[in-house]
Design a protein around this motif. Structure first.
Motif: not given
Length: 114
Positions: A89-99
């Motif tokens: 299962v492939y999961y999209c990932y995202a991370k903010s720069f601030v916080g």
């Protein structure tokens, strides 16, 4: 709260290709892909920043390519020369720069089998 919507998974034969796409509800610094096999830890596939810096797992280098379209808030994963061991299962990932907040998509199944 950033929403991530994935598309593009499916069944493909060994040696085949698939392209995954993930659209974010707003622009975000880091986007990419992880994958998980049942009973195992989720592992990094590839990530890329909005500035173009990318990182990929050794197991997919030379076969998978990550790219981003910042205007469309979309990250793509072009997967070529797929192997049965890429099944996950492939999961999209995202991370903010601030916080440094982390977000996940709902996951899309990729199955490589003859």
């Amino acid at each position: 709260q950033v929403q991530l919507v994935e598309s593009g998974g499916g069944l493909v034969q060994p040696g085949g290709s698939l392209r995954l796409a993930c659209v974010a509800s707003e622009g975000i610094y880091t986007m990419g892909w992880y994958r998980q096999v049942l009973g195992k830890q989720r592992e990094l596939v590839a990530v890329a920043t909005s500035g173009g810096t990318a990182n990929a797992a050794d197991s997919v280098k030379g076969r998978f390519t990550i790219s981003r379209d910042n205007a469309k808030k979309t990250v793509y994963l072009q997967m070529n020369s797929l192997k049965p061991e890429d099944t996950a299962v492939y999961y999209c990932y995202a991370k903010s720069f601030v916080g440094q907040d982390v977000y996940w998509g709902q996951g899309t199944q990729v199955t490589v089998s003859s």
